[in-house]
Design a protein around this motif. Structure first.
Motif, PDB file in Angstrom:
ATOM      1  N   THR A 150       0.869  -1.179   0.000  1.00  0.00           N
ATOM      2  CA  THR A 150       0.000   0.000   0.000  1.00  0.00           C
ATOM      3  C   THR A 150       0.906   1.229   0.000  1.00  0.00           C
ATOM      4  O   THR A 150       1.634   1.462   0.962  1.00  0.00           O
ATOM      5  CB  THR A 150      -0.913  -0.006   1.236  1.00  0.00           C
ATOM      6  OG1 THR A 150      -0.102  -0.181   2.399  1.00  0.00           O
ATOM      7  CG2 THR A 150      -1.925  -1.134   1.160  1.00  0.00           C
TER       8      THR A 150
ATOM      9  N   ALA B  88      -1.976   4.675   4.573  1.00  0.00           N
ATOM     10  CA  ALA B  88      -1.385   3.504   3.915  1.00  0.00           C
ATOM     11  C   ALA B  88      -1.030   2.429   4.941  1.00  0.00           C
ATOM     12  O   ALA B  88      -1.126   1.232   4.662  1.00  0.00           O
ATOM     13  CB  ALA B  88      -0.147   3.927   3.127  1.00  0.00           C
TER      14      ALA B  88
ATOM     15  N   ALA C  14      -4.190   0.755   5.800  1.00  0.00           N
ATOM     16  CA  ALA C  14      -4.609  -0.046   4.641  1.00  0.00           C
ATOM     17  C   ALA C  14      -3.813  -1.345   4.552  1.00  0.00           C
ATOM     18  O   ALA C  14      -4.354  -2.397   4.229  1.00  0.00           O
ATOM     19  CB  ALA C  14      -4.425   0.770   3.356  1.00  0.00           C
ATOM     20  N   TYR C  15      -2.524  -1.269   4.861  1.00  0.00           N
ATOM     21  CA  TYR C  15      -1.672  -2.475   4.778  1.00  0.00           C
ATOM     22  C   TYR C  15      -2.221  -3.571   5.690  1.00  0.00           C
ATOM     23  O   TYR C  15      -2.314  -4.733   5.314  1.00  0.00           O
ATOM     24  CB  TYR C  15      -0.242  -2.107   5.169  1.00  0.00           C
ATOM     25  CG  TYR C  15       0.817  -3.129   4.758  1.00  0.00           C
ATOM     26  CD1 TYR C  15       1.193  -3.282   3.431  1.00  0.00           C
ATOM     27  CD2 TYR C  15       1.445  -3.928   5.710  1.00  0.00           C
ATOM     28  CE1 TYR C  15       2.164  -4.203   3.052  1.00  0.00           C
ATOM     29  CE2 TYR C  15       2.422  -4.849   5.352  1.00  0.00           C
ATOM     30  CZ  TYR C  15       2.785  -4.971   4.015  1.00  0.00           C
ATOM     31  OH  TYR C  15       3.748  -5.882   3.648  1.00  0.00           O
TER      32      TYR C  15
ATOM     33  N   ILE D 263      -6.080  -4.554   4.198  1.00  0.00           N
ATOM     34  CA  ILE D 263      -6.091  -5.205   2.871  1.00  0.00           C
ATOM     35  C   ILE D 263      -5.444  -6.586   2.968  1.00  0.00           C
ATOM     36  O   ILE D 263      -5.833  -7.507   2.262  1.00  0.00           O
ATOM     37  CB  ILE D 263      -5.381  -4.298   1.829  1.00  0.00           C
ATOM     38  CG1 ILE D 263      -6.223  -3.044   1.570  1.00  0.00           C
ATOM     39  CG2 ILE D 263      -5.113  -5.046   0.532  1.00  0.00           C
ATOM     40  CD1 ILE D 263      -5.635  -2.062   0.573  1.00  0.00           C
TER      41      ILE D 263
ATOM     42  N   ALA E 187      -1.102  -0.896  -4.356  1.00  0.00           N
ATOM     43  CA  ALA E 187      -2.330  -0.103  -4.388  1.00  0.00           C
ATOM     44  C   ALA E 187      -1.952   1.286  -3.879  1.00  0.00           C
ATOM     45  O   ALA E 187      -1.239   1.404  -2.884  1.00  0.00           O
ATOM     46  CB  ALA E 187      -3.378  -0.728  -3.480  1.00  0.00           C
TER      47      ALA E 187
ATOM     48  N   ILE F 285      -2.863   4.660  -2.025  1.00  0.00           N
ATOM     49  CA  ILE F 285      -3.786   4.909  -0.913  1.00  0.00           C
ATOM     50  C   ILE F 285      -3.794   6.395  -0.545  1.00  0.00           C
ATOM     51  O   ILE F 285      -2.752   7.055  -0.587  1.00  0.00           O
ATOM     52  CB  ILE F 285      -3.300   4.117   0.340  1.00  0.00           C
ATOM     53  CG1 ILE F 285      -3.184   2.621   0.028  1.00  0.00           C
ATOM     54  CG2 ILE F 285      -4.199   4.395   1.549  1.00  0.00           C
ATOM     55  CD1 ILE F 285      -4.488   1.912  -0.244  1.00  0.00           C
TER      56      ILE F 285
ATOM     57  N   TYR G 132      -9.069   5.072   5.171  1.00  0.00           N
ATOM     58  CA  TYR G 132      -8.297   5.195   3.926  1.00  0.00           C
ATOM     59  C   TYR G 132      -9.201   4.851   2.758  1.00  0.00           C
ATOM     60  O   TYR G 132     -10.287   4.280   2.941  1.00  0.00           O
ATOM     61  CB  TYR G 132      -7.100   4.252   3.926  1.00  0.00           C
ATOM     62  CG  TYR G 132      -7.468   2.781   3.787  1.00  0.00           C
ATOM     63  CD1 TYR G 132      -7.650   2.202   2.532  1.00  0.00           C
ATOM     64  CD2 TYR G 132      -7.656   1.986   4.914  1.00  0.00           C
ATOM     65  CE1 TYR G 132      -8.017   0.869   2.408  1.00  0.00           C
ATOM     66  CE2 TYR G 132      -8.012   0.655   4.805  1.00  0.00           C
ATOM     67  CZ  TYR G 132      -8.193   0.101   3.545  1.00  0.00           C
ATOM     68  OH  TYR G 132      -8.564  -1.209   3.421  1.00  0.00           O
TER      69      TYR G 132
ATOM     70  N   VAL H 181      -8.647   3.402  -1.551  1.00  0.00           N
ATOM     71  CA  VAL H 181      -7.738   3.036  -2.630  1.00  0.00           C
ATOM     72  C   VAL H 181      -8.002   3.991  -3.787  1.00  0.00           C
ATOM     73  O   VAL H 181      -9.152   4.181  -4.195  1.00  0.00           O
ATOM     74  CB  VAL H 181      -7.968   1.574  -3.077  1.00  0.00           C
ATOM     75  CG1 VAL H 181      -7.086   1.238  -4.274  1.00  0.00           C
ATOM     76  CG2 VAL H 181      -7.711   0.615  -1.920  1.00  0.00           C
TER      77      VAL H 181
ATOM     78  N   SER I  53       6.157  -1.846   1.174  1.00  0.00           N
ATOM     79  CA  SER I  53       5.744  -3.123   1.766  1.00  0.00           C
ATOM     80  C   SER I  53       6.659  -3.522   2.926  1.00  0.00           C
ATOM     81  O   SER I  53       6.178  -3.728   4.052  1.00  0.00           O
ATOM     82  CB  SER I  53       5.653  -4.217   0.700  1.00  0.00           C
ATOM     83  OG  SER I  53       5.082  -5.385   1.242  1.00  0.00           O
TER      84      SER I  53
END
Ligand code: GBH
Length: 488
Positions: A268, A281, A284-285, A288, A339, A341, A350, A352, A377
């Motif tokens: 993300t 982000a 989101a990590y 997701i 992705a 974010i 968040y 995408v 990542s």
């Protein structure tokens, strides 16, 4: 003879040369000699001892599907079912690596890689998935490992890269909790036999991919389209299988053996690198990647993940959650497309950011070009879970890859891809993110699952009729990177 178009030629040598009456081949031949060596000094040095490697997987390269007592896997069944793979391609022969491993190890040696990530085919070791092992099953890996070590290359072994023994699928596959235990038994047995030479084991490759593509979308083996509730439950048994395998490997392998996994955690990337989007982000990590990486690293399901599933949420016990969260020694991250974010006021915190139609991608349409993914990542995994050791267990790209009559493949797009991703990886490493190695996917063109042989990810071109291997431009690039331990 080099087949530069007039336009490319003009770009390289100038319009005057292109327009002149000189024949293309004469100028093209001079092109190589015209490059001063080295053109530029090395930039972006990596830490000493950084492990440069390459990766493959059993069904994608081995072939020899009926040799030495191997049992069928779900990928044999799926690829032989009409309409499931591009051009009906199967892995029956693939790269014939089962017979050509010595040549392939020589290729690795020429490249200069320090390490090689391979996977063991479960149904070679246990043809029916569980029960009596096949005594000849590990012979191939024993031969391969001895040759690899003699070449001075360290093995990293994945125990499950999607080739589930067909017998287990006949009994429900990952929908059956017994599959998780069968996997642990196979993992423990294999680690006991290989850990005199293999010091790093990865339980599974990309849990999300085999669960979602295989059991939800029906585009990978076993080709099922199950309900959300059944997918969530089998996902639970898959992560449980990982946890049980971590414990089984620790119990049976030689002391000092390290255990981890190779995950396709979606990177993300904050669309703009400001504190609020970086924070988004990070959230989101976790969400997701909730169904596999987050639950494995935290030993509990993300609250919002369970809330989103509602009545489709998996059933689980506290003991299972503890097993799933068994501590790992290292984290393997496969990095392809991120992705993007940004922060939002939603419950998730968040959103995408969608890609415009003009967003560039590699030859595989899903493989959007996003080098920042390999920075974010590992960075976010370290920040969230205090991971001490990370490997990029896969990174690479598909390209159209035309072999010229002179035996060259000008995969300049793959070189561009790698150079940009490695620059971002360097950014992470130089900030202290503990990435200790990088495995390029892939050493050779190979069987790209449902895409068959139509998508090539290798840095060596494989002619699947003759099995001849030819280094592409990207292999020459990677060889320089390894030799300089930095970007050239
Ligand atoms: C990895 O998956 C695999 O581990 C490896 O075996 C494979 O060869 C390599 O990448 C290259 O693909 O076509 O829209 O259904 C990468 C993650 C996730 C990429 C699922 C392809 C399918 C998208 N994969 N995705 S779609």
């Amino acid at each position: 003879m080099t087949n530069f178009s007039r336009r490319t030629f003009a770009r390289l040598f100038g319009a005057t040369a292109a327009a002149s009456s000189l024949p293309l081949p004469a100028l093209a031949a001079g092109f190589k000699d015209a490059i001063p060596q080295p053109l530029t000094p090395t930039t972006h040095h990596f830490p000493q001892g950084f492990l440069w490697g390459s990766a493959t997987a059993s069904y994608q390269v081995e072939g020899a599907v009926n040799e030495d007592g191997r049992g069928p896997s779900i990928w044999d069944t799926f690829s032989h079912t009409p309409g499931k793979t591009a051009f009906g391609d199967t892995g029956d022969v693939a790269d014939d690596h089962f017979h050509r491993y010595a040549e392939d190890i020589q290729i690795m040696k020429n490249l200069g890689v320090k390490t090689y990530r391979f996977s063991v085919a479960w149904s070679r070791v246990f043809p029916n998935g569980s029960g009596t092992p096949n005594p000849r099953g590990l012979d191939f890996y024993n031969r391969m490992l001895d040759t690899l070590l003699a070449a001075g290359i360290q093995p990293y072994c994945t125990l499950y890269h999607w080739d589930l023994p067909q017998t287990l699928q006949d009994n429900g596959g990952w929908e059956n909790r017994d599959t998780a235990q069968a996997f642990a038994d196979y993992a423990g047995y294999t680690a006991a036999h290989l850990s005199d030479r293999v010091k790093h084991f990865m339980t599974m490759n990309e849990i999300r991919t085999f669960v979602e593509l295989g059991y939800r979308d029906g585009v990978h083996a076993p080709g099922l389209k199950l309900t959300a509730a059944r997918v969530a439950q089998l996902n639970h048994y898959a992560v449980l299988g990982h946890g049980l395998a971590v414990q089984a490997i620790r119990a049976s392998a030689k002391p000092g053996t390290k255990v981890g996994l190779a995950e396709n955690a979606i990177p993300t990337a904050p669309v703009i690198e400001t504190p609020e989007h970086i924070e988004a982000a990070t959230r989101a990590y976790r969400l997701i990647n909730a169904s596999f990486l987050t639950v494995i690293m935290e030993g509990r399901y993300h609250d919002l993940y369970l809330k989103q599933l509602g009545s489709d949420a998996p059933k689980f016990t506290a003991a299972e959650m503890k097993t799933i969260g068994s501590p790992v020694d290292f984290l393997g991250l496969n990095v392809y497309n991120p992705a993007y974010i940004r922060a939002s006021n939603s419950e998730k915190g968040y959103e995408v950011v969608p890609s415009p139609a003009s967003y560039p991608h590699m030859y595989s349409p899903w493989l959007e070009f996003g080098p920042e993914g390999i920075y974010w990542s590992p960075k976010l995994a370290t920040k969230l879970w205090n991971v001490k050791e990370i490997f990029i267990t896969e990174n690479g790209a598909s390209s159209t890859d035309v072999l010229t009559p002179e035996g060259e493949v000008y995969d300049t797009d793959r070189v561009m891809f790698l150079r940009n991703y490695l620059t971002q990886l360097h950014r992470a490493v130089s900030e202290g993110v503990p990435v200790k190695g990088y495995f390029l996917w892939s050493l050779l063109d190979n069987y790209e699952w449902a895409d068959g042989y139509s998508k090539r990810f290798g840095i060596h071109y494989v002619d699947f009729t003759t099995q001849k291997r030819t280094p592409k431009l990207s292999a020459k690039f990677y060889k320089e990177v390894i030799a300089r331990n930095g970007l050239a």
